[in-house]
Design a protein around this motif. Sequence first.
Motif, mmCIF file in Angstrom:
data_model
loop_
_atom_site.group_PDB
_atom_site.id
_atom_site.type_symbol
_atom_site.label_atom_id
_atom_site.label_comp_id
_atom_site.label_asym_id
_atom_site.label_seq_id
_atom_site.Cartn_x
_atom_site.Cartn_y
_atom_site.Cartn_z
ATOM 1 N N ALA A 173 0.809 -1.228 0.000
ATOM 2 C CA ALA A 173 0.000 0.000 0.000
ATOM 3 C C ALA A 173 0.837 1.271 0.000
ATOM 4 O O ALA A 173 0.363 2.332 -0.409
ATOM 5 N N GLY A 174 2.075 1.178 0.473
ATOM 6 C CA GLY A 174 2.923 2.370 0.488
ATOM 7 C C GLY A 174 2.334 3.458 1.354
ATOM 8 O O GLY A 174 1.962 3.245 2.508
ATOM 9 N N SER A 175 2.205 4.644 0.782
ATOM 10 C CA SER A 175 1.675 5.792 1.522
ATOM 11 C C SER A 175 0.148 5.848 1.507
ATOM 12 O O SER A 175 -0.439 6.800 2.018
ATOM 13 N N GLU A 189 -7.899 -0.383 7.561
ATOM 14 C CA GLU A 189 -7.142 -1.046 8.634
ATOM 15 C C GLU A 189 -5.736 -1.341 8.119
ATOM 16 O O GLU A 189 -5.581 -2.030 7.101
ATOM 17 N N THR A 190 -4.733 -0.796 8.776
ATOM 18 C CA THR A 190 -3.357 -1.054 8.368
ATOM 19 C C THR A 190 -2.887 -2.392 8.939
ATOM 20 O O THR A 190 -3.191 -2.733 10.084
ATOM 21 N N ILE A 191 -2.141 -3.133 8.099
ATOM 22 C CA ILE A 191 -1.613 -4.442 8.500
ATOM 23 C C ILE A 191 -0.137 -4.497 8.141
ATOM 24 O O ILE A 191 0.240 -4.253 6.992
ATOM 25 N N LEU A 192 0.686 -4.827 9.123
ATOM 26 C CA LEU A 192 2.103 -5.025 8.873
ATOM 27 C C LEU A 192 2.310 -6.461 8.398
ATOM 28 O O LEU A 192 2.141 -7.416 9.162
ATOM 29 N N GLY A 193 2.650 -6.600 7.123
ATOM 30 C CA GLY A 193 2.906 -7.916 6.576
ATOM 31 C C GLY A 193 4.367 -8.298 6.754
ATOM 32 O O GLY A 193 5.186 -7.529 7.265
ATOM 33 N N THR A 194 4.698 -9.506 6.317
ATOM 34 C CA THR A 194 6.076 -9.959 6.283
ATOM 35 C C THR A 194 6.444 -10.230 4.829
ATOM 36 O O THR A 194 5.595 -10.132 3.929
ATOM 37 N N ILE A 195 7.702 -10.598 4.595
ATOM 38 C CA ILE A 195 8.123 -10.853 3.212
ATOM 39 C C ILE A 195 7.518 -12.142 2.664
ATOM 40 O O ILE A 195 7.606 -12.382 1.453
ATOM 41 N N LYS A 196 6.865 -12.935 3.527
ATOM 42 C CA LYS A 196 6.236 -14.167 3.068
ATOM 43 C C LYS A 196 4.724 -14.196 3.267
ATOM 44 O O LYS A 196 4.045 -15.050 2.693
ATOM 45 N N ASP A 247 -19.493 0.859 3.158
ATOM 46 C CA ASP A 247 -20.008 -0.194 4.039
ATOM 47 C C ASP A 247 -19.081 -1.405 4.060
ATOM 48 O O ASP A 247 -19.465 -2.478 4.538
ATOM 49 N N GLY A 248 -17.879 -1.226 3.542
ATOM 50 C CA GLY A 248 -16.896 -2.307 3.517
ATOM 51 C C GLY A 248 -15.624 -1.891 4.221
ATOM 52 O O GLY A 248 -15.637 -1.050 5.116
ATOM 53 N N LYS A 249 -14.515 -2.467 3.801
ATOM 54 C CA LYS A 249 -13.241 -2.207 4.476
ATOM 55 C C LYS A 249 -12.095 -2.341 3.492
ATOM 56 O O LYS A 249 -12.160 -3.103 2.531
ATOM 57 N N VAL A 250 -11.030 -1.580 3.779
ATOM 58 C CA VAL A 250 -9.780 -1.702 3.032
ATOM 59 C C VAL A 250 -8.680 -2.119 4.004
ATOM 60 O O VAL A 250 -8.468 -1.463 5.025
ATOM 61 N N PHE A 251 -8.016 -3.225 3.690
ATOM 62 C CA PHE A 251 -6.812 -3.606 4.409
ATOM 63 C C PHE A 251 -5.619 -3.020 3.662
ATOM 64 O O PHE A 251 -5.372 -3.387 2.507
#
Length: 250
Positions: free
Chosen positions: A104-106, A148-155, A119-123
């Motif tokens: 998502a970047g910035s 909703e921000t989510i910190l992912g991993t490289i996998k 009425d929905g959501k963006v991760f």
Amino acid sequence: MKPLKILLFSLTLLVAFLLLGSQFLTYDASIISEKNSSPYYDYHALHSRDGIGKFYLGREIAKVMGHQEFLWLERPSREQQENPQKLLEVLNIKPTDTIADIGAGSGYFSFRLASLVPDGKVFAVDIQPEMLDIIDFFKKENEVNNIETILGTIKNPNLPKNMVDIVLMVDAYHEFEYPREMMDNIVTSLPPGGKVILAEYRRENPLIPIKTLHKMTEKQVKNEMDFVGLTWEKTEEILPQQHLIFFTKI
């Protein structure tokens, strides 16, 4: 003398080639130590300066753009170069959809998507916490409550399973360090009928002023998505410089 002239000319060409190549190539012997870490990848010590020396189905994976360059993502010229509004129009988003913006970047697309799903959501998923801090700041400033921000991993993007209607990746997939593992996890986040949509600069066109490893051919994208069991639906060639390629989980 003639053979000598030919030899000198050949040596001159070789030196010129090596000097030119050194501007685009780098050598990193340490990359070979990862050679047996996964059956999906090949590793080359001599590789592009713009890549990580790791190859997936014949494609070298590009280096990740760091959070220090986030202003490039928000550049005013992006409207003309990429026509994001046209991209959003063809996604057929419903107001109740749950959408994942991977890489998502910035938040350039996350906020645009959020306005389409009241009425929905963006991760908003990224592996750089600094990028997520920027999104959280803009969320607060603009009182946006459905991101909703989510910190992912490289996998793993760390998305909930079977809950995401659309996964969008804009100029991000080519930088995934572990594309097979990432896509396997993305597929599990989709219910049957869920969509994966990629926007990637057209590598078929050498005149598009983007580094080669940051572009992908339509054929390569299809091949890599087929490898994780996604079915190609269509390709929209409506954007100035990018493929927009749609896949479905059957």
